[in-house]
Motif scaffolding. Structure first.
Motif, short mmCIF file in Angstrom:
data_model
loop_
_atom_site.label_atom_id
_atom_site.label_comp_id
_atom_site.label_asym_id
_atom_site.label_seq_id
_atom_site.Cartn_x
_atom_site.Cartn_y
_atom_site.Cartn_z
N LEU A 56 -0.14 21.34 -2.13
CA LEU A 56 0.55 20.47 -1.17
C LEU A 56 0.06 19.04 -1.28
N VAL A 57 -1.25 18.87 -1.37
CA VAL A 57 -1.81 17.52 -1.48
C VAL A 57 -1.35 16.85 -2.78
N MET A 58 -1.35 17.60 -3.87
CA MET A 58 -0.88 17.05 -5.14
C MET A 58 0.60 16.72 -5.10
N ALA A 59 1.37 17.53 -4.37
CA ALA A 59 2.80 17.24 -4.24
C ALA A 59 3.03 15.92 -3.51
N LEU A 60 2.25 15.67 -2.45
CA LEU A 60 2.36 14.40 -1.73
C LEU A 60 1.95 13.24 -2.62
N PHE A 61 0.88 13.42 -3.36
CA PHE A 61 0.41 12.39 -4.30
C PHE A 61 1.50 12.07 -5.33
N GLY A 62 2.08 13.12 -5.91
CA GLY A 62 3.11 12.92 -6.92
C GLY A 62 4.39 12.34 -6.36
N ALA A 63 4.79 12.78 -5.16
CA ALA A 63 6.04 12.31 -4.57
C ALA A 63 6.00 10.83 -4.26
N THR A 64 4.92 10.38 -3.62
CA THR A 64 4.84 8.95 -3.29
C THR A 64 4.70 8.11 -4.55
N SER A 65 4.02 8.65 -5.56
CA SER A 65 3.86 7.92 -6.81
C SER A 65 5.20 7.75 -7.53
N VAL A 66 5.96 8.84 -7.60
CA VAL A 66 7.21 8.81 -8.36
C VAL A 66 8.32 8.07 -7.62
N PHE A 67 8.56 8.43 -6.39
CA PHE A 67 9.76 7.93 -5.71
C PHE A 67 9.62 6.52 -5.16
N LEU A 68 8.40 6.01 -5.05
CA LEU A 68 8.21 4.62 -4.64
C LEU A 68 8.02 3.69 -5.84
N SER A 69 8.09 4.25 -7.04
CA SER A 69 7.87 3.45 -8.24
C SER A 69 8.80 2.24 -8.36
N PRO A 70 10.12 2.38 -8.12
CA PRO A 70 10.98 1.19 -8.23
C PRO A 70 10.62 0.09 -7.24
N TYR A 71 10.13 0.45 -6.08
CA TYR A 71 9.79 -0.54 -5.07
C TYR A 71 8.49 -1.25 -5.40
N ARG A 72 7.54 -0.52 -5.99
CA ARG A 72 6.34 -1.19 -6.47
C ARG A 72 6.68 -2.11 -7.63
N ALA A 73 7.58 -1.67 -8.49
CA ALA A 73 8.00 -2.52 -9.61
C ALA A 73 8.68 -3.78 -9.11
N SER A 74 9.43 -3.67 -8.01
CA SER A 74 10.11 -4.86 -7.47
C SER A 74 9.09 -5.90 -7.00
N LEU A 75 7.94 -5.45 -6.52
CA LEU A 75 6.89 -6.39 -6.12
C LEU A 75 6.35 -7.15 -7.34
N VAL A 76 6.22 -6.44 -8.47
CA VAL A 76 5.77 -7.10 -9.69
C VAL A 76 6.80 -8.11 -10.14
N ASP A 77 8.08 -7.74 -10.07
CA ASP A 77 9.14 -8.66 -10.46
C ASP A 77 9.15 -9.90 -9.57
N ARG A 78 8.96 -9.71 -8.28
CA ARG A 78 9.07 -10.82 -7.33
C ARG A 78 7.87 -11.75 -7.37
N HIS A 79 6.68 -11.16 -7.49
CA HIS A 79 5.46 -11.95 -7.33
C HIS A 79 4.65 -12.12 -8.60
N GLY A 80 5.01 -11.42 -9.66
CA GLY A 80 4.27 -11.51 -10.90
C GLY A 80 3.17 -10.47 -10.97
N PRO A 81 2.74 -10.10 -12.20
CA PRO A 81 1.74 -9.04 -12.36
C PRO A 81 0.40 -9.36 -11.70
N ARG A 82 -0.04 -10.60 -11.79
CA ARG A 82 -1.38 -10.91 -11.27
C ARG A 82 -1.43 -10.78 -9.76
N ARG A 83 -0.41 -11.24 -9.08
CA ARG A 83 -0.42 -11.20 -7.61
C ARG A 83 -0.04 -9.84 -7.06
N ALA A 84 0.71 -9.04 -7.81
CA ALA A 84 1.17 -7.74 -7.30
C ALA A 84 0.45 -6.57 -7.94
N LEU A 85 0.33 -6.59 -9.26
CA LEU A 85 -0.20 -5.43 -9.98
C LEU A 85 -1.69 -5.24 -9.72
#
Length: 431
Positions: A56-85
């Motif tokens: 169950l814990v691994m499922a939560l870890f994997g779910a938030t990692s996978v399904f929030l990936s585009p939104y984390r990527a949008s932060l990199v796009d908006r603010h640049g790798p140094r400020r976001a990544l």
């Protein structure tokens, strides 16, 4: 940042200024993704004494990692790798260390483990999509970019093979929490080296976009349609490939083979994928990327369907290896199409959508095939898993959605002929 090269080859890709330093740093950080799953699973199992809780814990870890990936990527796009990544990576590493400490402490609440794991997964830095965006910035020549993506894909596959082996070595002499801490160190050090590279600095932030969905930029609807084909195919390949693990286990049991044979078959899949990726990158294709993608997807599907008819281990290994020959080319081509389909400032996000599709497809495939194996004959299960990739090959593709890079140099003749004229979204500065 780009350098015109007269002899497009794998060596030429790595001769581009700052390419080796940047790529090596990204691989160090991405090795963390190859070590963390097994290390964390072993740590949770020993800490809680329950496979159900650990799952169950691994499922939560994997779910938030996978399904929030585009939104984390949008932060990199908006603010640049140094400020976001970098903040993402440091927070992710810190939370992994907290998880390691919690697993070391007897009696830690299961809720605490689950919440911490979920938060850690939500902070996973999108190093893979960002590295591919850096490749696209460094290499305006489409032939060179094809080779770079192939090298990137093969290297990533090797990381996911070597990562568990590294954890296995650690567990032999120390606690598995050491593997979790190692994963934290790898991602922190690798990301720090990656974002301080001059090549990564070339990715300029483009400010806030109106949408985080797969249709970014002012040409949203067109770009969304253009991303449909690579995202669907990536998801389908993920479903088909993930099904192989359980299907091979079932095949071994049905034919009275030992568990050790499973490793050989899965190794054949990885070897085939690596070979196919390198060959695909070395070929100067005359056909458009969007025309090649259905061919690769269909190849995966047909070979997996044929694997279900294998009378013994030898023919199964051969069929699975043949399927692997199409896996890396399919995913590499999907990433290339995603890059072509959006304006420069949206590259990280577009790549993240393909990444998310693969991972989500693998999760779905593992769950569904488990139900099918208990209800259907094994050849039918192989055929169904292959059919998913084959059907994805029928997804219609649109040339009009591609967005060329503004202000870049001339592209190679064979690749520039396949890229459509830029739409109104091409003026946008994000991926």
């Amino acid at each position: 940042m780009s350098t015109p090269l007269s002899r497009p080859s794998y060596a030429a890709v790595l001769r581009v200024p700052h390419a080796r330093r940047t790529f090596s740093a990204a691989l160090v950080g991405r090795l963390s993704y190859g070590t963390v799953s097994l290390a964390l699973m072993l740590s949770l199992t020993r800490s809680t004494g329950s496979y159900a809780v650990a799952g169950l814990v691994m499922a939560l870890f994997g779910a938030t990692s996978v399904f929030l990936s585009p939104y984390r990527a949008s932060l990199v796009d908006r603010h640049g790798p140094r400020r976001a990544l970098l903040p993402m990576a440091l927070l992710y590493a810190a939370l992994l260390c907290v998880l390691a400490a919690a697993c070391r402490r007897p009696g830690t609440s299961e809720a605490v483990l689950a919440v911490t794991a979920g938060l850690a997964g939500a902070c996973t830095p999108p190093l893979g999509p960002t590295m591919r965006a850096v490749w696209a910035e460094l290499l305006p020549d489409r032939l060179l970019l094809q080779r770079a993506y192939s090298v990137d894909g093969v290297a990533e596959e090797l990381l996911f093979v070597s990562g568990p082996l590294l954890v296995g070595g650690i567990v032999a002499v120390a606690s598995p929490v050491v593997g979790v801490v190692l994963s934290a160190v790898l991602v922190a050090v690798g990301t720090l080296a990656f974002v301080t590279s001059p090549a990564t600095a070339a990715l300029r932030p483009a400010g806030r976009a109106k949408s985080d969905g797969p249709a970014p930029g002012r040409g949203g609807p067109g770009q969304g349609r253009a991303l449909l084909q690579p995202v669907v195919v990536a998801a389908a390949v993920g479903v088909s490939v993930s099904a192989v693990d359980l299907l091979v286990v079932a095949f071994a049991g049905e034919h009275g083979l030992g568990d050790g044979t499973v490793a050989w078959v899965l190794a054949a899949l990885s070897v085939g994928s690596a070979v196919g990726g390198l060959v695909n990158g070395a070929v100067a294709w005359s056909s458009p990327t969007r025309a090649r993608l259905p061919f690769f997807a269909a190849g995966v599907g047909l070979c997996l369907a044929a694997a279900g008819l294998a009378p013994g281990l030898g023919t199964l290994v051969l069929a699975v290896m043949c399927a692997g020959l199409f896996v890396a080319p399919a995913l590499t081509t999907a990433y290339l199409i995603a890059d072509e389909s959006v304006a420069p400032g949206f590259r990280v996000r577009a790549g993240a959508w393909c990444n998310t599709a693969v991972n989500a497809g693998m999760s779905v495939g593992a769950a569904v095939v488990g139900l099918l194996v208990e209800r259907l004959p094994l050849p039918v299960c192989f055929a169904v898993s292959g059919a998913v990739a084959a059907v994805a090959a029928l997804v219609p593709w649109h040339r009009r959605g591609s967005a060329r890079r503004a202000g870049k140099g001339a592209q190679s003749s064979s690749e520039s002929s396949e890229l459509p004229e830029p739409s109104s979204s091409a003026s946008s500065s994000e991926s």
